[in-house]
Write an enzyme that holds these catalytic residues in place. Structure first.
Site, PDB file in Angstrom:
ATOM      1  N   LYS A  78       5.958  -0.415   3.533  1.00 40.17           N
ATOM      2  CA  LYS A  78       5.555  -1.981   3.514  1.00 40.17           C
ATOM      3  C   LYS A  78       6.296  -2.718   2.526  1.00 40.17           C
ATOM      4  O   LYS A  78       6.972  -2.253   1.650  1.00 40.17           O
ATOM      5  CB  LYS A  78       4.145  -1.769   2.851  1.00 40.17           C
ATOM      6  CG  LYS A  78       3.368  -3.228   2.801  1.00 40.17           C
ATOM      7  CD  LYS A  78       2.068  -3.284   2.283  1.00 40.17           C
ATOM      8  CE  LYS A  78       1.191  -4.311   2.160  1.00 40.17           C
ATOM      9  NZ  LYS A  78      -0.272  -3.901   1.604  1.00 40.17           N
ATOM     10  N   SER A 152      -3.757  -6.003   4.207  1.00 36.79           N
ATOM     11  CA  SER A 152      -2.585  -6.392   4.421  1.00 36.79           C
ATOM     12  C   SER A 152      -1.622  -5.853   4.698  1.00 36.79           C
ATOM     13  O   SER A 152      -0.405  -6.451   5.147  1.00 36.79           O
ATOM     14  CB  SER A 152      -2.170  -6.968   2.864  1.00 36.79           C
ATOM     15  OG  SER A 152      -1.962  -5.911   2.092  1.00 36.79           O
ATOM     16  N   SER A 176      -6.667  -2.704   2.203  1.00 35.02           N
ATOM     17  CA  SER A 176      -5.642  -3.070   2.968  1.00 35.02           C
ATOM     18  C   SER A 176      -4.764  -1.604   3.801  1.00 35.02           C
ATOM     19  O   SER A 176      -4.095  -1.834   4.653  1.00 35.02           O
ATOM     20  CB  SER A 176      -4.406  -3.481   2.045  1.00 35.02           C
ATOM     21  OG  SER A 176      -4.975  -4.806   1.389  1.00 35.02           O
TER      22      SER A 176
END
Length: 581
Positions: A78, A152, A176
């Site tokens: 990420k 996210s 997330s």
């Protein structure tokens, strides 16, 4: 070579490499092809490119594949987690910087032989649960592109679901690392706060942030946990938490009454939850239905109290200096309102309220696991664009409480709500009993809380406690003999464990009635045709005998002659070989 969603996993790649059916470079080239095929899905910010990955492939030559548990395994990162020499953007082009060092979790994975392939898209500054809040484009759902991917950690989830990586790193502050897993049919594991270091991660709420993992199986997630778990002395948020040894809880705790569901598939989600309850009831574990209002009270404190100000403490300076660089919806969430009444006293009042809720939560979950839907629904991307705040808020209905209450969360797929619409549940446990959440999740995914008592026809169980376990040098021998890993287990509390002075060191397990301890081991299933040659190659003082497990059953397994203890280090107190090696 071809890799599919089903085969691109830690275990399948390990076997494929061992059998010389493919190489890490071939796997990476296929990943690059798949990422280019899916370029319009907005999965990547820094996509897989051979020129960036080649140095990591070249470095594999210095590793012994039998000693590196993740040798050649490709993973995605990420883009709020640092990869040295590659920009970290956190989903904001003007925020980006090029780190000189890897985040601690990335460094640990690379040292274990894993291959970083790129940096994935995310809701800007990890603020959102929908996957559409990015200037790099809306990440599309891996299965049905009109639906949201979840956030996210949107790109990290879709990368695994589309075969771009065997596993990926996300972050999880309010859900997330779990919501995108549920919406894309994956496992998402969020350990307890501090179990995996967060040094090198752009903070959202530093005191509540976790690194998480997305994988195609819970077993793969456990492989990653073995590499990442452990204290990092330079990380102020890092903690020493016990290695995971899956264990069944005494009971499951489920919400009493009807739950809330939302979105265009609300009814389908409601029926999927009812089917999940029926399956959970069939596991044979006691179930207690309780009022889960206290978890909602904790969730309300995250965004409906002064804790929301922590995000501004981390990012407010940048936003003030670059007001046009941040998406309006992100800035609106992060920026304190002019009418905010929060002050120092508000913070302490919230802390005091939270402590009382934690006390009740820990009492309720004593030796138990809480089960909830991971998400109460989903949305189309268009619906989120038209109503960005309300739709996002509802996605956190069953996730926001987790980190405030210092719980871990194992999100697992649990069928479909509708065609192409995955449904998932999450199992929560206190940080002191993470092993219960994992044990319950393994039972739920296998469909039984009871381990198999007998091996398949023509096979035998074998209990291994050292170098034949997964990730160690002699695992390759087990696979070559046709053995398959079955489960993790523990002995009856009757054994002592010694570190034998061999090269390399090996464990020796000796039965000591009344003086021993439960020792962690693994159960494998081996063809009887291979068992004889396996036993004949075992050097003394080791041998195969009957090993008594904690459930009272006995299986063939490694034991050690008692005389060897005289010249060996007693490591019984560690409870297993993984705790010291």
């Amino acid at each position: 070579m071809k890799q599919t969603i089903e085969t691109l996993s830690v275990e399948s790649l390990r076997v494929a490499y061992g059998e010389k059916r493919t190489t890490p470079e071939e796997v990476v080239r296929e990943i690059i092809r798949l990422a280019e095929r899916d370029s319009e899905m907005n999965v990547w910010i820094t996509p897989p490119r051979m020129e960036r990955i080649q140095p990591y492939l070249d470095a594999l030559a210095a590793f012994d594949p039998n000693q590196a548990p993740l040798w050649g395994i490709p993973f995605a990162i990420k883009d709020n987690i640092d990869l040295a020499g590659v920009p970290t953007t956190a989903g904001c082009p003007d925020y980006q910087y090029v780190p000189r060092e890897h985040a601690v979790v990335v460094d640990r994975l690379i040292r274990a032989g894993a291959i970083p392939v790129g940096k994935t898209n995310l809701d800007q500054f990890a603020t959102g649960l929908v996957g559409v809040r990015s200037p790099y484009g809306e990440t599309r759902n891996a299965i049905r592109e009109e639906l949201i991917s979840g956030g996210s950690s949107s790109g990290s989830a879709v990368a695994v679901a589309r075969g771009h990586a065997a596993f990926s790193l996300g972050t999880d502050t309010a859900g997330s690392g779990r919501v995108p897993a549920a919406l894309n049919g994956l496992v998402g594991y969020k350990p307890s706060l501090g179990a995996w270091p967060t040094k090198g991660v752009v903070p959202a709420c530093a005191s509540l942030d976790c690194v998480s993992v997305f994988a195609n199986s819970l077993e793969d997630a456990l492989e990653i946990d073995r590499v990442l778990r452990g204290l990092e002395p330079t990380d102020p948020w890092s903690r020493e938490l016990s290695p995971l040894a899956p264990e069944l809880p005494a009971r499951l705790v489920l919400p009493a009454g009807e739950l809330s569901f939302f979105g265009p598939y609300a009814d389908e989600y409601r029926w999927a939850w009812k089917r999940a309850i029926e399956k959970l009831e069939s596991l044979g574990l006691p179930i207690e239905y309780v009022d889960t209002g206290l978890f909602q009270e904790a969730a309300d404190l995250l965004y409906g109290g002064p804790f929301v100000e922590e995000r501004w403490a981390s990012l407010g300076g940048f936003i003030e200096a670059h007001p046009d660089s941040v998406l309006p919806v992100t800035a609106g969430i992060l920026r304190p309102s002019a009418e905010s009444s929060y002050d120092g006293a508000s913070v302490f009042k919230a802390i005091h309220a939270l402590q009382a809720i934690k006390l009740e939560s820990n009492r309720l979950l004593s030796n138990a696991v809480l089960v909830m839907p991971t998400s109460g629904g989903t949305w189309t991307r268009e619906q989120v664009r038209n109503d960005p705040v309300r739709t996002n808020t509802q996605m956190g209905l069953y996730t926001n409480h987790c980190n405030l209450l210092e719980l871990c969360g194992a999100a697992i797929p649990f069928g479909e709500a509708a065609e192409g619409v995955p449904f998932g549940i999450t199992l929560f446990a206190p940080s002191s009993r993470e092993n219960l959440a994992i044990g319950a999740a393994l039972a739920a995914t296998s469909g039984s809380a009871q381990p198999e008592k007998t091996a398949a026809a023509g096979h035998t169980f074998v209990a291994v406690c050292g170098l034949h376990m997964r990730g160690y040098a002699l695992e390759k021998q087990m696979l070559q003999l046709g053995a398959k890993f079955v489960r993790e287990a523990r002995t009856a509390p009757k054994y002592a464990l010694y570190r034998l002075p061999t090269v390399p060191p090996k464990p020796g397990m000796v039965k000591r009635e009344g003086q021993g301890k439960a020792i962690e081991l693994e159960i494998w299933e081996m063809p009887l045709a291979s068992f004889g040659s396996f036993v004949s190659d075992i050097p003394g003082p080791l041998g195969i005998g009957k090993v008594e497990l904690e459930d009272g059953t006995e299986v063939p397994g490694f034991v050690c002659e008692g005389y060897a203890a005289a010249g060996a280090e007693d490591i019984t107190s560690f409870g297993g070989w993984r705790a010291i090696e």
